[in-house]
Design a protein around this motif. Structure first.
Motif, PDB file in Angstrom:
ATOM      1  N   THR A 101      -4.581   0.158  -6.256  1.00 34.10           N
ATOM      2  CA  THR A 101      -6.543  -0.307  -6.227  1.00 34.10           C
ATOM      3  C   THR A 101      -6.315   0.874  -5.902  1.00 34.10           C
ATOM      4  O   THR A 101      -6.213   1.391  -5.164  1.00 34.10           O
ATOM      5  N   TYR A 102      -8.199   1.421  -5.997  1.00 34.36           N
ATOM      6  CA  TYR A 102      -8.808   2.781  -5.281  1.00 34.36           C
ATOM      7  C   TYR A 102     -10.164   2.283  -5.665  1.00 34.36           C
ATOM      8  O   TYR A 102     -10.983   1.540  -6.630  1.00 34.36           O
ATOM      9  N   HIS A 103     -10.713   2.887  -4.323  1.00 31.32           N
ATOM     10  CA  HIS A 103     -12.207   2.661  -4.439  1.00 31.32           C
ATOM     11  C   HIS A 103     -12.672   3.903  -3.687  1.00 31.32           C
ATOM     12  O   HIS A 103     -11.718   4.555  -2.492  1.00 31.32           O
ATOM     13  N   GLU A 104     -14.135   3.936  -3.144  1.00 36.14           N
ATOM     14  CA  GLU A 104     -14.690   5.162  -2.166  1.00 36.14           C
ATOM     15  C   GLU A 104     -15.302   4.248  -1.269  1.00 36.14           C
ATOM     16  O   GLU A 104     -16.499   5.024  -0.818  1.00 36.14           O
ATOM     17  N   GLU A 105     -15.711   3.011  -0.785  1.00 37.54           N
ATOM     18  CA  GLU A 105     -16.007   2.865   0.362  1.00 37.54           C
ATOM     19  C   GLU A 105     -14.881   1.283   0.604  1.00 37.54           C
ATOM     20  O   GLU A 105     -14.679   1.139  -0.624  1.00 37.54           O
ATOM     21  N   PRO A 106     -15.605   0.828   1.687  1.00 35.61           N
ATOM     22  CA  PRO A 106     -14.618  -0.753   2.496  1.00 35.61           C
ATOM     23  C   PRO A 106     -14.668  -1.178   2.148  1.00 35.61           C
ATOM     24  O   PRO A 106     -16.143  -1.662   0.827  1.00 35.61           O
TER      25      PRO A 106
ATOM     26  N   LEU B   7     -10.487   8.468 -10.695  1.00 33.34           N
ATOM     27  CA  LEU B   7     -10.816   9.368  -9.074  1.00 33.34           C
ATOM     28  C   LEU B   7     -12.566   9.850  -9.094  1.00 33.34           C
ATOM     29  O   LEU B   7     -12.582   9.895  -8.430  1.00 33.34           O
ATOM     30  N   LYS B   8     -13.078   9.399 -10.341  1.00 31.02           N
ATOM     31  CA  LYS B   8     -14.373   9.815 -10.305  1.00 31.02           C
ATOM     32  C   LYS B   8     -14.849   8.080 -11.146  1.00 31.02           C
ATOM     33  O   LYS B   8     -14.712   7.849 -11.957  1.00 31.02           O
ATOM     34  N   GLU B   9     -16.079   8.318 -10.049  1.00 33.17           N
ATOM     35  CA  GLU B   9     -16.682   6.462 -10.533  1.00 33.17           C
ATOM     36  C   GLU B   9     -17.414   6.800 -11.999  1.00 33.17           C
ATOM     37  O   GLU B   9     -17.901   7.853 -12.216  1.00 33.17           O
TER      38      GLU B   9
ATOM     39  N   LEU C 293       4.242  -5.820  -5.444  1.00 31.68           N
ATOM     40  CA  LEU C 293       4.289  -3.953  -4.455  1.00 31.68           C
ATOM     41  C   LEU C 293       2.620  -3.790  -5.322  1.00 31.68           C
ATOM     42  O   LEU C 293       1.465  -4.007  -5.974  1.00 31.68           O
ATOM     43  N   TRP C 294       1.639  -4.042  -4.052  1.00 33.93           N
ATOM     44  CA  TRP C 294       0.262  -3.439  -4.062  1.00 33.93           C
ATOM     45  C   TRP C 294      -0.004  -2.196  -3.614  1.00 33.93           C
ATOM     46  O   TRP C 294      -0.030  -2.509  -1.689  1.00 33.93           O
ATOM     47  N   LEU C 295      -0.464  -1.287  -3.786  1.00 40.39           N
ATOM     48  CA  LEU C 295      -0.591  -0.395  -2.898  1.00 40.39           C
ATOM     49  C   LEU C 295      -2.057  -0.088  -3.299  1.00 40.39           C
ATOM     50  O   LEU C 295      -3.513  -0.175  -3.769  1.00 40.39           O
ATOM     51  N   ASP C 296      -3.076  -0.383  -1.473  1.00 44.35           N
ATOM     52  CA  ASP C 296      -4.185  -0.129  -1.789  1.00 44.35           C
ATOM     53  C   ASP C 296      -4.408   1.338  -1.652  1.00 44.35           C
ATOM     54  O   ASP C 296      -4.678   1.746  -0.112  1.00 44.35           O
ATOM     55  N   MET C 297      -6.194   2.037  -1.997  1.00 45.36           N
ATOM     56  CA  MET C 297      -6.044   3.453  -1.560  1.00 45.36           C
ATOM     57  C   MET C 297      -7.585   3.670  -1.252  1.00 45.36           C
ATOM     58  O   MET C 297      -8.480   2.886  -2.378  1.00 45.36           O
ATOM     59  N   GLU C 298      -7.598   4.437  -0.665  1.00 45.05           N
ATOM     60  CA  GLU C 298      -9.742   4.203   0.035  1.00 45.05           C
ATOM     61  C   GLU C 298      -9.750   5.774   0.300  1.00 45.05           C
ATOM     62  O   GLU C 298      -9.388   6.197   0.898  1.00 45.05           O
ATOM     63  N   ASN C 299     -11.243   6.595  -0.113  1.00 46.99           N
ATOM     64  CA  ASN C 299     -11.785   7.539  -0.333  1.00 46.99           C
ATOM     65  C   ASN C 299     -13.324   8.049   0.445  1.00 46.99           C
ATOM     66  O   ASN C 299     -13.462   7.797  -0.780  1.00 46.99           O
ATOM     67  N   GLU C 300     -13.504   7.852   1.575  1.00 48.51           N
ATOM     68  CA  GLU C 300     -15.019   8.294   1.852  1.00 48.51           C
ATOM     69  C   GLU C 300     -15.491   9.234   1.558  1.00 48.51           C
ATOM     70  O   GLU C 300     -16.464   8.763   1.587  1.00 48.51           O
ATOM     71  N   ALA C 301     -14.676  10.237   1.445  1.00 45.62           N
ATOM     72  CA  ALA C 301     -15.682  11.521   0.923  1.00 45.62           C
ATOM     73  C   ALA C 301     -15.953  11.896  -0.220  1.00 45.62           C
ATOM     74  O   ALA C 301     -15.427  10.964  -1.263  1.00 45.62           O
ATOM     75  N   ASP C 302     -16.500  12.908  -0.475  1.00 47.44           N
ATOM     76  CA  ASP C 302     -17.254  12.879  -1.490  1.00 47.44           C
ATOM     77  C   ASP C 302     -16.207  13.690  -2.021  1.00 47.44           C
ATOM     78  O   ASP C 302     -16.483  14.129  -3.384  1.00 47.44           O
TER      79      ASP C 302
ATOM     80  N   SER D  59      -5.856  10.979   5.792  1.00 48.52           N
ATOM     81  CA  SER D  59      -7.100  11.483   6.606  1.00 48.52           C
ATOM     82  C   SER D  59      -7.759  10.305   6.771  1.00 48.52           C
ATOM     83  O   SER D  59      -7.567   9.126   6.422  1.00 48.52           O
ATOM     84  N   ALA D  60      -8.651  10.757   8.346  1.00 54.10           N
ATOM     85  CA  ALA D  60      -9.406   9.760   8.431  1.00 54.10           C
ATOM     86  C   ALA D  60     -10.460   9.327   6.948  1.00 54.10           C
ATOM     87  O   ALA D  60     -11.095   7.502   7.156  1.00 54.10           O
ATOM     88  N   THR D  61     -10.526   9.914   5.994  1.00 50.24           N
ATOM     89  CA  THR D  61     -12.043   9.436   5.422  1.00 50.24           C
ATOM     90  C   THR D  61     -11.109   9.369   3.752  1.00 50.24           C
ATOM     91  O   THR D  61     -11.160   8.676   2.718  1.00 50.24           O
ATOM     92  N   CYS D  62      -9.846   9.170   3.842  1.00 49.15           N
ATOM     93  CA  CYS D  62      -8.673   9.614   2.993  1.00 49.15           C
ATOM     94  C   CYS D  62      -6.882   8.681   3.164  1.00 49.15           C
ATOM     95  O   CYS D  62      -6.891   9.173   3.803  1.00 49.15           O
TER      96      CYS D  62
END
Length: 348
Positions: A130-135, A83-85, A49-58, A13-16
């Motif tokens: 890598t997983y992060h919740e903001e760019p 998944l939980k900071e 392999l480098w997998l980068d995941m970003e989730n900007e949603a709450d 999605s746009a946020t995930c």
């Protein structure tokens, strides 16, 4: 070696979002490796392999959770932490992979507040997740560097790729510390010119940022120390020296943050001292004025200043007009005499 069948994953999605870069065993770089073929890259035993995941949603990201649990089969506790900071830098060894929590820092240019950006990392033998919740700016720069030089950037393995990310993250934190140091210089200049509440608020904001920086990079120093010294299976021995270099930078940041905390504490003491001195000067001035007018208060209270038309028969022993002008002369000369006396004594 047999490859796993393609999996049906939740849609992005746009946020995930999730993006995979894969350098296969032949050295060819795939900039947009299909997420459905992640298992093929993991179990190939070759390439990086480098997998980068970003989730900007709450809310949780179903795509990220499915990939971490079902594709990579990470431990549920590690997935929950990712998944939980957690806001606590740490490193966990799950035998076949490492789970890291790392932070970079930025200074908000408007409020001078310290912003911590968390990065959750899973490091395996031939993959980096890598997983992060903001760019994250340094990850974006790293991806552009890989795209500009695809043959060189991922050839040394996943652990060396992690070193590049952590090194860029520490460089960003160093830039934030430089900004914080400049803010301290500015507030030190403002202490002597402007003692308003805004200056005091800025001092406390910077002090809070310096304390938060030190609390964060203390545990982070331990994370880099373990990466550079402990014999982890997924970290090549020849690459530990690179993590040792990042560790030296972390130690430097921790020491600088401690110095900044002491510096801003000294600035606060200076602010309070200047406030106290100004208050003493004000009280001194008010006291001098009170003493100067004390004879006037005594004379007016004693005689009542009712020389003409009053009930007292002052003419019996002194004319009223003479007493009036005499009192007026004393009231005018006494403040001047007291002021001259205080100046001669050096009290004013």
């Amino acid at each position: 070696m047999t490859t796993e069948p393609e999996r049906s994953l939740p849609t992005a999605s746009a946020t995930c979002r999730a993006r995979a870069l894969y350098r296969d065993g032949a050295g060819e770089l795939h900039l947009n490796w299909p997420l459905e073929r992640l298992g093929e890259a993991i179990h190939s035993g070759a390439g990086t392999l480098w997998l980068d995941m970003e989730n900007e949603a709450d809310t949780p990201c179903p795509l990220a959770e499915t990939i971490l649990r079902e594709v990579f089969r990470f431990h549920p506790l590690a997935v929950d932490d990712a998944l939980k900071e957690t806001h606590v830098p740490k490193i966990d060894d799950w035998d076949g992979y490492l789970y890291l929590v790392f932070h970079s820092s930025q200074i908000d240019p408007e409020s001078d507040d310290l912003r911590l950006q968390e990065l959750d990392v899973f490091l395996g033998p031939n993959y980096l997740v890598t997983y992060h919740e903001e760019p994250l700016e340094y990850l974006t720069e790293a991806r552009k560097a890989i795209e500009a030089d695809p043959r060189d950037r991922m050839k040394d393995g996943a652990d060396h790729l992690l070193f590049r990310f952590l090194d860029r993250s520490v460089d960003q934190s160093l830039a934030a510390i430089e900004v914080l140091d400049e803010r301290i210089d500015d507030v030190q200049d403002a202490v002597m010119d402007d003692l308003g509440p805004q200056t005091l608020q800025q001092i406390f904001r910077i002090k809070r940022s310096a304390i938060q920086l030190q609390k964060t990079f203390g545990p982070q120093r331990d994370v880099l120390n373990k990466l550079s010294r402990d014999p982890y299976k997924v970290v090549q021995e020849k690459h530990r020296i690179y993590f040792r270099d990042v560790y030296d930078h972390i130690v430097r940041i921790h020491d600088i943050s401690e110095g900044l905390r002491d510096l801003i504490a000294g600035t606060l003491d200076t602010y309070l001292s200047v406030i106290s001195n100004r208050t003493n000067e004000i009280m001194k001035t008010l006291t001098v004025v009170t003493v100067m007018f004390l004879p006037m208060s005594f004379i007016t209270g004693f005689f009542g200043m009712n020389f003409f038309g009053g009930s007292l028969e002052l003419d019996v022993w002194m004319p009223k007009w003479l007493l009036f002008f005499g009192s007026l002369s004393v009231m005018l000369l006494s403040p001047v005499a007291i002021l001259a006396m205080l100046k001669r004594w050096g009290w004013f």
